[in-house]
Design a protein around this motif. Structure first.
Motif, PDB file in Angstrom:
ATOM      1  N   ASN A   1      10.465   2.080   8.226  1.00  0.00           N
ATOM      2  CA  ASN A   1      10.127   2.233   6.805  1.00  0.00           C
ATOM      3  C   ASN A   1      11.321   2.788   6.029  1.00  0.00           C
ATOM      4  OD1 ASN A   1       7.200   1.533   6.577  1.00  0.00           O
ATOM      5  ND2 ASN A   1       7.047   3.071   8.177  1.00  0.00           N
TER       6      ASN A   1
ATOM      7  N   TYR B   1       1.642  11.670   6.821  1.00  0.00           N
ATOM      8  CA  TYR B   1       2.605  10.630   7.170  1.00  0.00           C
ATOM      9  C   TYR B   1       3.747  11.140   8.058  1.00  0.00           C
ATOM     10  CZ  TYR B   1       0.405   7.246   4.082  1.00  0.00           C
ATOM     11  OH  TYR B   1      -0.501   6.377   3.509  1.00  0.00           O
TER      12      TYR B   1
ATOM     13  N   ASN C   1       3.562  -0.049   9.994  1.00  0.00           N
ATOM     14  CA  ASN C   1       2.531   0.955  10.276  1.00  0.00           C
ATOM     15  C   ASN C   1       2.897   1.726  11.537  1.00  0.00           C
ATOM     16  OD1 ASN C   1       0.523  -1.511   8.967  1.00  0.00           O
ATOM     17  ND2 ASN C   1       0.461   0.549   8.138  1.00  0.00           N
ATOM     18  N   TYR C   2       2.441   2.972  11.581  1.00  0.00           N
ATOM     19  CA  TYR C   2       2.754   3.824  12.742  1.00  0.00           C
ATOM     20  C   TYR C   2       1.684   4.899  12.864  1.00  0.00           C
ATOM     21  CZ  TYR C   2       4.615   7.003   9.146  1.00  0.00           C
ATOM     22  OH  TYR C   2       4.752   7.809   8.050  1.00  0.00           O
ATOM     23  N   ASN C   3       1.715   5.639  13.967  1.00  0.00           N
ATOM     24  CA  ASN C   3       0.762   6.738  14.157  1.00  0.00           C
ATOM     25  C   ASN C   3       1.463   7.880  14.882  1.00  0.00           C
ATOM     26  OD1 ASN C   3       0.859   6.085  16.916  1.00  0.00           O
ATOM     27  ND2 ASN C   3      -0.849   4.640  16.695  1.00  0.00           N
TER      28      ASN C   3
ATOM     29  N   PRO D   1      -1.107   6.179   7.740  1.00  0.00           N
ATOM     30  CA  PRO D   1       0.092   5.406   8.097  1.00  0.00           C
ATOM     31  C   PRO D   1      -0.196   4.261   9.069  1.00  0.00           C
ATOM     32  CG  PRO D   1       0.145   7.618   9.079  1.00  0.00           C
ATOM     33  CD  PRO D   1      -1.006   7.598   8.123  1.00  0.00           C
ATOM     34  N   GLU D   2      -1.353   4.330   9.738  1.00  0.00           N
ATOM     35  CA  GLU D   2      -1.687   3.281  10.707  1.00  0.00           C
ATOM     36  C   GLU D   2      -2.191   1.998  10.038  1.00  0.00           C
ATOM     37  OE1 GLU D   2      -3.355   3.738  15.233  1.00  0.00           O
ATOM     38  OE2 GLU D   2      -4.091   5.132  13.745  1.00  0.00           O
ATOM     39  N   THR D   3      -2.782   2.155   8.836  1.00  0.00           N
ATOM     40  CA  THR D   3      -3.400   0.983   8.187  1.00  0.00           C
ATOM     41  C   THR D   3      -2.862   0.728   6.771  1.00  0.00           C
ATOM     42  OG1 THR D   3      -5.161   2.403   7.340  1.00  0.00           O
ATOM     43  CG2 THR D   3      -5.579   1.302   9.443  1.00  0.00           C
ATOM     44  N   ASP D   4      -1.980   1.578   6.274  1.00  0.00           N
ATOM     45  CA  ASP D   4      -1.497   1.509   4.889  1.00  0.00           C
ATOM     46  C   ASP D   4      -0.842   0.147   4.615  1.00  0.00           C
ATOM     47  OD1 ASP D   4      -0.202   1.861   2.436  1.00  0.00           O
ATOM     48  OD2 ASP D   4       0.147   3.990   2.819  1.00  0.00           O
ATOM     49  N   GLU D   5      -1.392  -0.572   3.633  1.00  0.00           N
ATOM     50  CA  GLU D   5      -0.867  -1.909   3.323  1.00  0.00           C
ATOM     51  C   GLU D   5       0.405  -1.876   2.484  1.00  0.00           C
ATOM     52  OE1 GLU D   5      -4.125  -3.979   1.535  1.00  0.00           O
ATOM     53  OE2 GLU D   5      -5.280  -4.003   3.402  1.00  0.00           O
TER      54      GLU D   5
END
Length: 481
Positions: free
Chosen positions: A281, A394, A268-270, A259-263
């Motif tokens: 989202n 996620y 994005n989140y962590n 979820p931090e890098t998902d294009e």
């Protein structure tokens, strides 16, 4: 250096129809390269994309005796993520718009040819594995052939084999005469303790009889398949071989699902900032799908094949009741017409509340994992399951039935001890499922801090391939010595 060869009918990034391809594409990358030289053999399907075909270079070809004819065996090679892949080329067997067809005899011929060719190319490519890791019925002839026609040669002596069951439902069954003709095995191999199966012949059974070890994709499924209900009529054999059977849960690629890098996702989140960022989202998905735009409304996702195996009959049974609750439901997938139509009907009936997306989209699947509050997976049986691992990653709380890999990977919420990463129910019963969904709704609406702690624990769980790879390495070490 231990040499391991994976042989499978599909593998990411080259060709994918299901979870098997993820395993074959992800697992070899995780082995410690100082100790393991891991390579992969796949069919070269004509339906592969041009981009994938352009990665391959021609290596050699030869002719192999198969069903009384000399058949062409082309060998191509490609590198992906530092792993060497070999492809077996033969347009007669690997034509068609999809990797798998509906004609049973053609499918059996294709994959028996593939299994024999995979063994035959080894001296030609100068790779002698210590162990061949075979996946599902399509490669189950390899352990049989290793003990039969390839047993005499010096090159093949001592090569071990492992058979992994990804889904026991598919076995490669046909009448003995046909399979004897295709495989070239003599009649002694069609005895009840070998390939014979209720007057027919069963290719997967052959692999399970002759492999040195058997694995399946979760510890619970390894136990379940020894019972009549889950055993698909092979429970007797699996009990007999229970000392050689182990369950190792699949992982998911933590780079692809992050979820931090998902294009694919809007925000994005962590694990540190999901309380503020994840909801963005949800807002975007509500807007995209025409649902009521409301941050507070609990959104439940389903990404699945729409079949009985996935529990869709339970969903159909309680759908009207569920839609009375203060929730939104987002579904993505294709499958049996009755479930596709049922979901379209409820999308029409409860506009703004239910979104049925009867197709498949990688992008939308990522958005559902990232946007929803909970994820529903009520499978009748589930050897491992990957969707619940993605939803945990996620921070989307899984609601699952306690079967197979779902039971092994989702820890049921316990409000008294403040433990658990999701919600689960035991019996295959629609109202038991509905009760569990409603319990999850209650925690979501009335105990938000508790809900967020479940999300914290879900996002902290580690189902990357690293943990699984270590268990496979242990098994390889045990077999090879």
């Amino acid at each position: 250096m231990k040499k391991i060869l994976f042989v499978a009918s599909e593998g990411v990034p080259f060709i994918k129809t299901g979870g098997l391809a993820d395993v074959v594409g992800s697992l070899p990358k995780e082995f410690d390269k100082r100790y393991f030289d891991t390579r992969v053999i796949l069919p070269k399907y004509m339906c592969m994309t041009e981009a994938m075909k352009s990665m391959m270079s021609y290596k050699t070809h030869f002719y192999m005796d198969f069903m009384g004819q000399q058949e062409y065996v082309g060998v191509l090679e490609a590198k992906s993520d530092d792993i060497t892949y070999y492809f077996i080329d033969n347009e007669k067997f690997f034509h068609g718009p999809k990797p798998y067809g509906d004609n049973h005899i053609e499918e059996i011929s294709k994959f028996v040819f593939f299994s024999k060719a995979a063994l035959s190319i080894l001296p030609v490519i100068d790779f002698r594995p210590d162990l061949i890791h075979c996946h599902d019925w399509q490669t189950a002839m390899i352990p049989v052939y290793l003990k039969e026609r390839f047993a005499g040669g010096e090159f093949y002596r001592g090569i071990k084999s492992v058979m992994t069951i990804h889904n026991l439902k598919f076995q490669g069954v046909y009448d003995i005469k046909t399979i004897k003709n295709i495989t070239g095995l003599d009649k002694s191999y069609f005895a009840p303790d070998k390939l014979e199966y209720f007057k027919d012949a069963n290719i997967l059974k052959g692999g399970l009889v002759y492999a040195d070890a058997i694995t399946t994709v979760s510890a619970t499924y390894a136990e379940e398949i020894k019972t009549a209900f889950y055993g698909e009529k092979l429970d007797g054999l699996l009990n007999a071989r229970s000392n050689d059977l182990r369950g190792i849960v699949n992982g998911i690629d933590y780079d692809d699902y992050n979820p931090e890098t998902d294009e694919y996702i809007v925000r994005n989140y962590n694990a540190g900032n999901f309380r503020k960022e994840k909801v963005k989202n949800k807002r975007a998905l509500q807007k995209q799908l025409g649902l009521e735009e409301n941050d507070k409304k609990m959104m439940i996702g389903i990404v699945s094949r729409l079949t009985d195996q996935k529990g869709m009959d339970l969903v159909a049974y309680i759908m009207d009741e569920l839609c009375q609750d203060d929730i939104q439901l987002v579904v993505l997938g294709t499958g049996e017409a009755q479930y596709e139509n049922m979901l379209r009907h409820f999308d029409w009936k409860y506009q703004g509340k239910v979104s049925a997306n009867i197709y498949y989209s990688e992008e939308l699947s990522h958005r559902i994992y990232a946007s929803c509050d909970a994820f529903l997976m009520p499978s009748l049986f589930e050897p491992c399951g990957l969707s619940q691992l993605m939803s945990l990653r996620y921070g989307t709380v899984p609601i699952v039935r306690e079967t197979g890999g779902l039971k092994d990977t989702v820890e049921a919420y316990n409000e008294y001890e403040s433990k658990g990463t999701g919600f689960s129910f035991c019996n295959y019963n629609a109202h038991e499922m509905l009760g569990t969904i409603r319990y999850a709704e209650k925690i979501y609406y009335d105990k938000k801090r508790e809900w967020n702690k479940i999300v914290d624990r879900a996002m902290a769980a580690d189902f990357s391939w690293k943990a699984s790879a270590l268990k496979y390495q242990e098994m390889y070490d045990w077999l090879i010595g």
